[in-house]
Design a protein around this motif. Structure first.
Motif, PDB file in Angstrom:
ATOM      1  N   UNK A  43      26.594  -8.430  29.566  1.00  0.00           N
ATOM      2  CA  UNK A  43      26.905  -7.287  30.414  1.00  0.00           C
ATOM      3  C   UNK A  43      26.867  -5.997  29.610  1.00  0.00           C
ATOM      4  N   UNK A  44      27.492  -6.011  28.435  1.00  0.00           N
ATOM      5  CA  UNK A  44      27.481  -4.869  27.533  1.00  0.00           C
ATOM      6  C   UNK A  44      27.004  -5.327  26.158  1.00  0.00           C
ATOM      7  N   UNK A  45      26.457  -4.382  25.379  1.00  0.00           N
ATOM      8  CA  UNK A  45      25.927  -4.687  24.058  1.00  0.00           C
ATOM      9  C   UNK A  45      26.529  -3.726  23.043  1.00  0.00           C
ATOM     10  N   UNK A  46      26.824  -4.254  21.863  1.00  0.00           N
ATOM     11  CA  UNK A  46      27.386  -3.446  20.784  1.00  0.00           C
ATOM     12  C   UNK A  46      26.332  -2.480  20.238  1.00  0.00           C
ATOM     13  N   UNK A  47      26.746  -1.220  20.010  1.00  0.00           N
ATOM     14  CA  UNK A  47      25.881  -0.204  19.409  1.00  0.00           C
ATOM     15  C   UNK A  47      26.278  -0.052  17.951  1.00  0.00           C
ATOM     16  N   UNK A  48      25.341  -0.324  17.038  1.00  0.00           N
ATOM     17  CA  UNK A  48      25.630  -0.232  15.609  1.00  0.00           C
ATOM     18  C   UNK A  48      25.346   1.160  15.067  1.00  0.00           C
ATOM     19  N   UNK A  49      24.173   1.687  15.346  1.00  0.00           N
ATOM     20  CA  UNK A  49      23.804   3.017  14.865  1.00  0.00           C
ATOM     21  C   UNK A  49      23.037   3.746  15.959  1.00  0.00           C
ATOM     22  N   UNK A  50      22.990   5.080  15.854  1.00  0.00           N
ATOM     23  CA  UNK A  50      22.276   5.893  16.825  1.00  0.00           C
ATOM     24  C   UNK A  50      23.057   7.156  17.149  1.00  0.00           C
ATOM     25  N   UNK A  51      22.496   7.976  18.033  1.00  0.00           N
ATOM     26  CA  UNK A  51      23.114   9.255  18.383  1.00  0.00           C
ATOM     27  C   UNK A  51      24.155   9.139  19.480  1.00  0.00           C
ATOM     28  N   UNK A  52      24.292   7.966  20.068  1.00  0.00           N
ATOM     29  CA  UNK A  52      25.236   7.826  21.179  1.00  0.00           C
ATOM     30  C   UNK A  52      26.669   7.947  20.698  1.00  0.00           C
ATOM     31  N   UNK A  53      27.490   8.574  21.552  1.00  0.00           N
ATOM     32  CA  UNK A  53      28.917   8.724  21.290  1.00  0.00           C
ATOM     33  C   UNK A  53      29.683   8.401  22.563  1.00  0.00           C
TER      34      UNK A  53
END
Length: 391
Positions: free
Chosen positions: A354-364
């Motif tokens: 359903x949801x996925x972990x964000x490791x790196x990137x511009x998202x906040x």
């Protein structure tokens, strides 16, 4: 003043068309470009990765009780679900043939012992005569040989008696363990044959308070399963209840069916109230990884691509069949920038589907990502309103 009927109908049709045009204008102009997209805010949370499979509940120790002799079932002392103790009589076979054979063997043994007694007496007598030089050495040797032969006969018939007595004892079927009878495969009057392999008469579960699930997991998931991992499962008999267990064993013996490789994973289950029964189908879910308080992105945002996105051009000279595969941990999401989707590259971790972990990137946290579209793309990116035919 009374209007003609045709004039009244024309006015009504015109009013309906004007109302529809006003509603369409409100959607396309009043709400702006953002009304086209479905969006969701980025949040922090927990992500738990799990793998699932079906399995069957079985007792940890299930003993199959058979028979070593053939015969007709004369008596049954237990039935399904009966609790039995080790050594308790479960059934009896007709023993008339075994009793007769044992009696014959015992009679033969008594005759052999009488022959041995006579041979021993003859040997003593011959030794006395030999000392007095009334018997030759050959006569003495014959007496000694006769005694040894009689002794061998006694041992042979004694062994036959032990065998026949054991067969008579085997006609009484006893429980090798304490437990619960979960299966009975014989009835009174039925003939059982133990010619090539031992037939199964009863199945006894030694302890139903300790159960196990034998489940098959695909080879793609088996690498993440380790001994000791917590397990949750459900059964059809109690759809609103969740049960717990732990991974006991990952068996190394693979099973291949239709080119699909699976491995047997054994799950240990406590069953103190004996609610779970042997043979129930268990829907197993094993938690293999967990991340707490991490930035998450909806999986729908990872799947979304703008409908009017042009495919990237490829160089035919470099397309030699050895394309470099995209890294499985990289992904692209889209945010609205000046009314248009803008791509953001991110690196992702585990997912719970359903949801996925964000490791790196511009998202906040708080960023708005596109997860879908409310209206189909019109191909008019400038926002100009297409003309509408009234009639």
């Amino acid at each position: 003043m009374k209007f003609p009927k045709k004039t009244t109908m024309a006015v009504a049709v015109l009013l309906v068309a004007l109302v529809a045009a006003a509603a369409w204008w409100s959607v396309s102009r009043g709400n702006g470009v953002e009304a086209r997209y479905k969006t969701q805010a980025i949040e922090r949370g927990d992500v738990i990765r799990s793998v699932s499979a079906n399995g069957t509940l079985n007792p940890v120790i299930l003993v199959s009780v058979g028979t070593q002799v053939s015969g007709t079932v004369k008596k049954l002392h237990v039935d399904f679900n009966d609790h039995v103790q080790k050594g308790q009589v479960l059934a009896e076979l007709d023993d008339i043939l075994f009793s007769s054979q044992l009696g014959q063997s015992e009679a033969t043994l008594r005759s052999a012992r009488a022959t041995l007694d006579l041979a021993v007496a003859n040997e003593r007598r011959m030794q006395s005569l030999f000392k007095q030089e009334y018997a030759s050495q050959q006569d003495l040797d014959s007496a000694v040989q006769a005694k040894k032969s009689a002794q061998a006969q006694v041992e042979q018939y004694a062994s036959q008696v032990r065998k026949d007595r054991a067969n008579l004892d085997y006609s009484v079927i006893r429980s090798p363990v304490s437990g619960v009878v979960v299966d009975r495969q014989i009835d009174i009057g039925q003939t059982v044959a133990a010619s090539f392999q031992t037939p199964t008469l009863f199945k006894i579960a030694q302890d139903l308070s300790k159960m196990q699930i034998d489940s098959s997991f695909a080879e793609a998931d088996i690498g993440a399963i380790k001994v000791g991992q917590p397990v949750r499962f459900n059964v059809d008999a109690f759809p609103n209840r969740s049960f717990q267990g732990s991974v006991k064993q990952v068996r190394l013996n693979p099973t291949t069916q239709s080119n699909v490789v699976t491995y047997d994973v054994v799950v240990a289950v406590d069953n103190p109230d004996q609610t779970l029964l042997p043979g129930m189908t268990a829907y197993v879910n094993i938690m293999v990884n967990q991340r707490n308080d991490v930035l998450t992105v909806p999986n729908a945002a990872l799947r979304y691509k703008p409908a009017d996105l042009k495919p990237a051009k490829t160089d035919p000279k470099r397309n030699n069949g050895s394309k470099k595969k995209r890294d499985a941990s990289s992904a692209v999401v889209y945010v609205l920038d000046a009314g248009k989707p803008r791509a953001i590259n991110i690196t992702i971790g585990i997912t719970d589907n359903r949801n996925t972990e964000v490791l790196t990137g511009e998202l906040k946290p708080g960023n708005i990502v596109i997860i879908g579209e409310n209206l189909p793309a019109t191909g008019n990116a400038s926002g100009n309103t297409p003309r509408m035919r009234m009639f």
